[in-house]
Design an enzyme around this catalytic site. Structure first.
Site, mmCIF file in Angstrom:
data_model
loop_
_atom_site.group_PDB
_atom_site.id
_atom_site.type_symbol
_atom_site.label_atom_id
_atom_site.label_comp_id
_atom_site.label_asym_id
_atom_site.label_seq_id
_atom_site.Cartn_x
_atom_site.Cartn_y
_atom_site.Cartn_z
ATOM 1 N N GLU A 97 0.870 -1.163 0.000
ATOM 2 C CA GLU A 97 0.000 0.000 0.000
ATOM 3 C C GLU A 97 0.916 1.224 0.000
ATOM 4 O O GLU A 97 1.789 1.336 0.861
ATOM 5 C CB GLU A 97 -0.872 -0.015 1.266
ATOM 6 C CG GLU A 97 -1.941 1.028 1.203
ATOM 7 C CD GLU A 97 -2.880 1.015 2.411
ATOM 8 O OE1 GLU A 97 -2.836 0.064 3.208
ATOM 9 O OE2 GLU A 97 -3.637 1.984 2.541
ATOM 10 N N ARG A 148 4.751 -13.202 9.769
ATOM 11 C CA ARG A 148 5.394 -11.931 9.453
ATOM 12 C C ARG A 148 6.704 -11.832 10.214
ATOM 13 O O ARG A 148 6.902 -12.485 11.235
ATOM 14 C CB ARG A 148 4.475 -10.754 9.731
ATOM 15 C CG ARG A 148 4.200 -10.450 11.182
ATOM 16 C CD ARG A 148 3.104 -9.396 11.334
ATOM 17 N NE ARG A 148 3.462 -8.101 10.807
ATOM 18 C CZ ARG A 148 2.795 -7.478 9.837
ATOM 19 N NH1 ARG A 148 1.758 -8.020 9.264
ATOM 20 N NH2 ARG A 148 3.167 -6.281 9.452
ATOM 21 N N LYS A 188 3.957 0.966 10.298
ATOM 22 C CA LYS A 188 4.166 2.174 9.503
ATOM 23 C C LYS A 188 3.750 3.421 10.288
ATOM 24 O O LYS A 188 4.379 4.459 10.163
ATOM 25 C CB LYS A 188 3.327 2.106 8.229
ATOM 26 C CG LYS A 188 3.924 1.241 7.150
ATOM 27 C CD LYS A 188 3.056 1.345 5.905
ATOM 28 C CE LYS A 188 3.273 0.176 4.980
ATOM 29 N NZ LYS A 188 2.217 0.086 3.971
HETATM 30 P P1 ATP Z 1 -0.418 -1.551 6.648
HETATM 31 O O1 ATP Z 1 -0.655 -1.556 8.101
HETATM 32 O O2 ATP Z 1 -0.297 -0.188 6.089
HETATM 33 O O3 ATP Z 1 -1.281 -2.485 5.857
HETATM 34 P P2 ATP Z 1 1.675 -3.373 5.989
HETATM 35 O O4 ATP Z 1 2.954 -3.471 6.724
HETATM 36 O O5 ATP Z 1 0.762 -4.533 5.932
HETATM 37 O O6 ATP Z 1 1.046 -2.094 6.576
HETATM 38 P P3 ATP Z 1 1.564 -3.302 3.111
HETATM 39 O O7 ATP Z 1 2.033 -2.229 2.224
HETATM 40 O O8 ATP Z 1 0.132 -3.641 3.108
HETATM 41 O O9 ATP Z 1 2.018 -2.875 4.562
HETATM 42 O O10 ATP Z 1 2.434 -4.591 2.908
HETATM 43 C C1 ATP Z 1 2.842 -5.085 1.656
HETATM 44 C C2 ATP Z 1 3.171 -6.535 1.779
HETATM 45 O O11 ATP Z 1 4.242 -6.725 2.701
HETATM 46 C C3 ATP Z 1 1.992 -7.331 2.294
HETATM 47 O O12 ATP Z 1 1.881 -8.504 1.516
HETATM 48 C C4 ATP Z 1 2.367 -7.640 3.708
HETATM 49 O O13 ATP Z 1 1.805 -8.840 4.123
HETATM 50 C C5 ATP Z 1 3.887 -7.703 3.639
HETATM 51 N N1 ATP Z 1 4.468 -7.377 4.945
HETATM 52 C C6 ATP Z 1 4.270 -6.264 5.655
HETATM 53 N N2 ATP Z 1 4.918 -6.321 6.835
HETATM 54 C C7 ATP Z 1 5.553 -7.512 6.862
HETATM 55 C C8 ATP Z 1 6.392 -8.192 7.816
HETATM 56 N N3 ATP Z 1 6.698 -7.629 8.983
HETATM 57 N N4 ATP Z 1 6.856 -9.411 7.494
HETATM 58 C C9 ATP Z 1 6.563 -9.971 6.322
HETATM 59 N N5 ATP Z 1 5.771 -9.418 5.388
HETATM 60 C C10 ATP Z 1 5.269 -8.200 5.643
HETATM 61 MG MG MG Z 2 -1.283 -4.264 4.618
#
Ligand code: ATP
Ligand code: MG
Length: 570
Positions: A40, A264, A274
């Site tokens: 995102e 994660r 974030k």
């Molecule tokens: P938000 O809270 O804004 O959704 P987010 O960390 O999930 O934050 P995204 O931009 O939606 O951010 O994440 C992009 C991709 O990265 C998604 O597929 C998410 O699952 C993966 N991702 C985010 N944080 C982690 C993490 N700590 N470990 C592994 N994958 C992650």
């Molecule tokens: Mg997300």
């Protein structure tokens, strides 16, 4: 390090997602695979995203498939093009190239048409309840929800209202489109989930073309399906969303993408939300998104981490089915492993103290020899200049040392690394009594490779004063003192746990050859930045703040490994 711990992805056993893919390919379920990375664009990427990137792109690479980059830009309020650009930059820097660059917003029209299809099948309805009413009527885990009074609207009425929602006839929050599933479903997410809400806001790509925006659960699976993503990999918390992901795809009878969840990445001594990272930046608790203490990719990059170091870390972390917290020292171990093999060795002196070699002629100089990198036999030799005035670290001298202090003391001897043994004969002080400089003598018979070898207990690093450049060194430590930031009490502010000593700025002298090498490289692409080992101190790289007049070096990591102890337990 045992062999097991340095395996590459080709050598180690398959992880559970790779096993699934191998099976799917063997059974002919797919001819080839397509994965996607769906950020995102509402913030900078962090090391957790790097894990997801390495996994998604790594799967495609391993099985000869491809990976799409899809910006999940369904929320116009938080998103921005600034983030789109930084995300693309970070992915490429990590060494990956997407097959296609897509945006969820590219599919707004298709998603809208599919919503009409669901309405037509009697599977979606416009709900006029307030947000609060919807929340209350959803029930709890133990009690079923209550049907909305608008649940049984006719297909015609729903089509009419939804079209008018799209046309901008209603204010924000007045109506939503919901899937008609089951208000007493044991999975709360299946109790008539929201598909669309009204938001009159400008979108960074579609401008004012839309005033209804799809919810994550309605958009994500359909976007996967449009792109024919075969394996949609996401983090564990989405496992409860999977039935809904499947439900939409099944009811719409579209390409059956499948979702798979993995744990994660969490790391000790840092935060990865974030929101919190943004807060640290906005309140000035760190110096921007690329502060070298931040877990962001741009922060790690500025600090001097290499893409291959981060990829190795991702590989070491592996793909787990259960959440855990990885020790940050594993990340440091990975970069240290690499730099040990690649970094040229030089010397730098922090917090310097001048020493005059009184029995060495003024104007004279000679060169000591040392390998440029003892771990790399092909790296050749470097010549280390020696002259009458040298710098040593203030820490390597003590006027009144305790027992077992083997560095320099009044009347004591120490070896200059690769050079002579020196003796400290005198201390010159200022009016307040602070030591300004030392007067020393060398034992001329102790130059390595000549005379007779004699050993002393201590060896210290040093620099010939006229062959150095004065600059600054930045030493970093854990951003937070608490290792498990995810477990701090709810009534505590995470900022209370910040490490007040996470950044130390120190005056230093740096070998002028190293500075010249760094200056040559720093003007080029990031890939050509040279990482050095400054002996006894750690691995360093020139920071972006470095200038021709004043070099600034970041310490990437220390030489000391705190991880191997725990590594064998992995
Ligand atoms: P938000 O809270 O804004 O959704 P987010 O960390 O999930 O934050 P995204 O931009 O939606 O951010 O994440 C992009 C991709 O990265 C998604 O597929 C998410 O699952 C993966 N991702 C985010 N944080 C982690 C993490 N700590 N470990 C592994 N994958 C992650
Ligand atoms: Mg997300």
């Amino acid at each position: 390090m045992n062999a097991e711990n340095t395996q590459t992805s080709e050598e180690r056993p398959l992880n559970f997602i790779e096993e699934i893919i191998q099976e799917d390919l063997a059974q002919g379920k797919h001819k080839s695979i397509i994965t996607r990375f769906p950020p995102e664009p509402n913030g900078y990427l962090h090391i957790g995203h790097a894990k997801s990137i390495c996994l998604n792109f790594g799967l495609a690479r391993k099985f000869g498939g491809k990976t799409n980059l899809r910006f999940d830009d369904t929320n116009p309020i938080k998103e921005d093009t600034e983030y789109v650009d930084s995300i693309k930059d970070d992915i490429q820097w990590l060494g990956f190239q997407w097959a296609n660059e897509f945006y969820a917003s590219d599919y707004f029209e298709q998603l809208y048409q599919w919503a009409l299809v669901l309405i037509n099948k009697g599977l979606a309805y416009v709900d006029d309840q307030t947000q609060e009413e919807i929340r209350l009527n959803r029930g709890t885990i133990t009690t079923p929800g209550t049907d909305s009074p608008w649940r049984n609207r006719s297909i015609e009425e729903n089509t009419n209202l939804f079209t008018r929602m799209r046309n901008g006839e209603f204010p924000d929050g007045s109506r939503v489109l919901r899937a008609k599933i089951d208000m007493s479903h044991p999975n709360m997410l299946m109790r008539d989930p929201l598909m669309y809400r009204i938001i009159h806001a400008e979108h960074h790509r579609t401008g004012n073309a839309w005033c209804i925006y799809p919810m994550y659960d309605y958009a994500h699976g359909q976007c996967d399906s449009i792109e024919q993503i075969t394996h949609s990999v996401c983090t564990l918390e989405f496992d409860v969303h999977r039935p809904l992901y499947d439900w939409f795809i099944e009811k719409l009878e579209i390409f059956p993408s499948h979702q798979y969840e993995f744990a994660r990445l969490n790391i000790t001594h840092t935060v990865m939300s974030k929101r919190k990272l943004l807060e640290l930046v906005q309140t000035g608790l760190v110096n921007g998104w690329d502060d070298p203490r931040m877990p962001t990719i741009c922060g790690l990059r500025r600090r001097g981490y290499t893409p291959s170091g981060i990829r190795l870390f991702s590989e070491k972390v592996g793909v787990a089915k259960r959440d855990n917290v990885i020790d940050i020292s594993l990340m440091e171990w990975c970069i240290r492993e690499e730099l040990n093999k690649t970094a040229p060795r030089f010397m730098a002196v922090l917090d310097p103290l001048k020493a005059i070699i009184t029995n060495y002629p003024e104007g004279a100089e000679e060169f000591m020899k040392a390998p440029l990198n003892p771990e790399d036999p092909g790296s050749g030799e470097r010549l280390i200049p020696f002259s009458r005035e040298i710098y040593i670290e203030r820490d390597d001298f003590m006027e009144d040392p305790p027992k077992k202090y083997f560095r320099l003391r009044p009347g004591g001897e120490v070896r200059l690394k690769y050079g002579y043994i020196i003796r400290c004969n005198d201390m010159i002080r200022d009016q307040e009594g602070n030591i300004l400089e030392l007067h020393c003598t060398i034992d001329p018979d102790t130059k390595p490779g000549t005379g007779t070898w004699r050993s002393v207990k201590g060896t210290i690093h040093w620099l010939s004063a006229k062959h150095t450049v004065a600059g600054e060194v930045r030493l970093f430590d854990r951003l937070f003192l608490e290792p498990y930031m995810g477990s701090i009490p709810e009534d505590k502010d995470y900022r209370e746990y910040l490490n007040p000593e996470s950044l130390k700025i120190i005056r230093a002298f740096i070998d002028s050859q190293a500075v010249a090498m760094a200056n040559q490289a720093v003007s080029g692409q990031d890939g050509s930045r040279i990482r050095f080992q400054f002996e006894r101190l750690g691995y360093f790289v020139a920071d972006y703040d470095t200038t021709k007049e004043k070099p600034v070096f970041n310490r990437i990591c220390t030489l000391k490994d705190t991880f191997s102890k725990t590594l064998n337990q992995l």
